[in-house]
Design an enzyme around this catalytic site. Structure first.
Site, PDB file in Angstrom:
ATOM      1  N   GLU A   1       0.740  -1.227  -0.109  1.00 24.96           N
ATOM      2  CA  GLU A   1      -0.105   0.110  -0.212  1.00 24.96           C
ATOM      3  C   GLU A   1       0.886   1.197   0.098  1.00 24.96           C
ATOM      4  OE1 GLU A   1      -2.866  -0.284   2.962  1.00 24.96           O
ATOM      5  OE2 GLU A   1      -3.780  -1.796   2.131  1.00 24.96           O
TER       6      GLU A   1
ATOM      7  N   GLU B   1     -10.684  -5.817   9.191  1.00 27.16           N
ATOM      8  CA  GLU B   1      -9.467  -4.994   9.098  1.00 27.16           C
ATOM      9  C   GLU B   1      -8.464  -5.215   7.850  1.00 27.16           C
ATOM     10  OE1 GLU B   1      -7.505  -1.423   9.916  1.00 27.16           O
ATOM     11  OE2 GLU B   1      -9.362  -2.037  10.714  1.00 27.16           O
TER      12      GLU B   1
ATOM     13  N   VAL C   1      -2.621 -11.889   1.924  1.00 27.77           N
ATOM     14  CA  VAL C   1      -1.779 -13.083   1.603  1.00 27.77           C
ATOM     15  C   VAL C   1      -0.642 -12.733   0.997  1.00 27.77           C
ATOM     16  CG1 VAL C   1      -1.939 -15.060  -0.072  1.00 27.77           C
ATOM     17  CG2 VAL C   1      -3.926 -14.359   0.939  1.00 27.77           C
TER      18      VAL C   1
ATOM     19  N   GLY D   1      -2.983 -16.481  -5.397  1.00 30.46           N
ATOM     20  CA  GLY D   1      -3.376 -17.342  -6.607  1.00 30.46           C
ATOM     21  C   GLY D   1      -3.563 -18.819  -6.030  1.00 30.46           C
TER      22      GLY D   1
ATOM     23  N   GLY E   1      -5.434 -19.618  -3.452  1.00 30.90           N
ATOM     24  CA  GLY E   1      -6.767 -19.797  -3.160  1.00 30.90           C
ATOM     25  C   GLY E   1      -6.902 -19.605  -1.652  1.00 30.90           C
TER      26      GLY E   1
ATOM     27  N   GLY F   1      -6.513 -16.377  -0.191  1.00 30.13           N
ATOM     28  CA  GLY F   1      -7.238 -15.259  -0.032  1.00 30.13           C
ATOM     29  C   GLY F   1      -9.004 -15.497  -0.089  1.00 30.13           C
TER      30      GLY F   1
ATOM     31  N   ASN G   1      -6.722  -0.009  -6.055  1.00 31.97           N
ATOM     32  CA  ASN G   1      -6.700  -1.528  -5.957  1.00 31.97           C
ATOM     33  C   ASN G   1      -7.819  -2.566  -6.748  1.00 31.97           C
ATOM     34  OD1 ASN G   1      -6.070  -4.248  -5.185  1.00 31.97           O
ATOM     35  ND2 ASN G   1      -6.119  -3.927  -3.022  1.00 31.97           N
TER      36      ASN G   1
ATOM     37  N   PRO H   1      -7.942  -4.961  -8.891  1.00 29.04           N
ATOM     38  CA  PRO H   1      -8.263  -6.395  -8.760  1.00 29.04           C
ATOM     39  C   PRO H   1      -9.246  -6.522  -7.381  1.00 29.04           C
ATOM     40  CG  PRO H   1      -5.914  -6.127  -9.231  1.00 29.04           C
ATOM     41  CD  PRO H   1      -6.386  -4.665  -8.767  1.00 29.04           C
TER      42      PRO H   1
ATOM     43  N   TYR I   1     -14.436  -8.363  -4.825  1.00 30.13           N
ATOM     44  CA  TYR I   1     -15.523  -7.924  -3.951  1.00 30.13           C
ATOM     45  C   TYR I   1     -16.736  -8.077  -4.733  1.00 30.13           C
ATOM     46  CZ  TYR I   1     -11.734  -7.379  -0.426  1.00 30.13           C
ATOM     47  OH  TYR I   1     -10.474  -7.463   0.084  1.00 30.13           O
TER      48      TYR I   1
END
Length: 168
Positions: A25, A81, A85, A91, A93, A95, A122, A124, A129
């Protein structure tokens, strides 16, 4: 892969994940929380947060940190919060598994909403979501006051009180 509740012994790995997220971030210097803070605040008599961790071959590769909130409109809610990963494990799984576990926890606890923040760049994560059925609200702004803001505010309030006293 195993998804399980985090323990005190996992907090070193959880802190490493938090630090990796801060780099992602673009705020690597922002993390001031310590492993000791995480242990104290997550595992005392009144824990401030809970975690799920994703473990693969004995290594923690991801975590979800959440806590309960209360909405005046909805009642009990969960605030997610962070869901992190490791970059090398994306990739796998992990997450989705952590995300699913948070949603299952919400169902188990009869919450009426699960909420979290996502940075507007962000893409992706936003797409993930939205695909999952979550609503990304564009009409709300996140507001926070950091330590300096708190100090400045309180100093300003104290000055106003002292100024009013001197007028009396």
């Amino acid at each position: 892969m195993i998804i399980r509740r985090g323990t005190e012994n996992d907090m070193k790995a959880v802190l490493a994940l938090i630090q990796e997220l801060a780099v992602f971030e673009k705020e690597p210097e922002a993390v001031v929380v310590t492993k000791e803070d995480l242990i104290r605040d997550g595992f005392g008599s009144n824990p401030l947060f809970h975690t799920f961790v994703a473990e693969l071959d004995g290594e923690i590769i991801g975590m979800a940190l959440y806590y309960y909130r209360f909405s005046t409109w909805k009642g009990k809610t969960i605030h997610l919060e962070d869901l992190i990963v490791t970059e090398k494990s994306r990739g796998t799984g992990a997450g989705m598994a952590l995300y699913s576990e948070i949603i299952k926890e919400g169902e188990r606890e009869n919450v009426r909403r699960i909420e979290w923040n996502v940075l507007n760049w962000n893409t992706p994560a936003i797409e993930f979501y939205e695909k999952s059925g979550a609503k990304v609200l564009s009409d709300w702004r996140v507001v926070h006051m950091d330590e300096q803001g708190i100090d400045d505010f309180l100093r300003g309030q104290k000055s106003k009180v002292e100024s009013q006293k001197s007028k009396v």
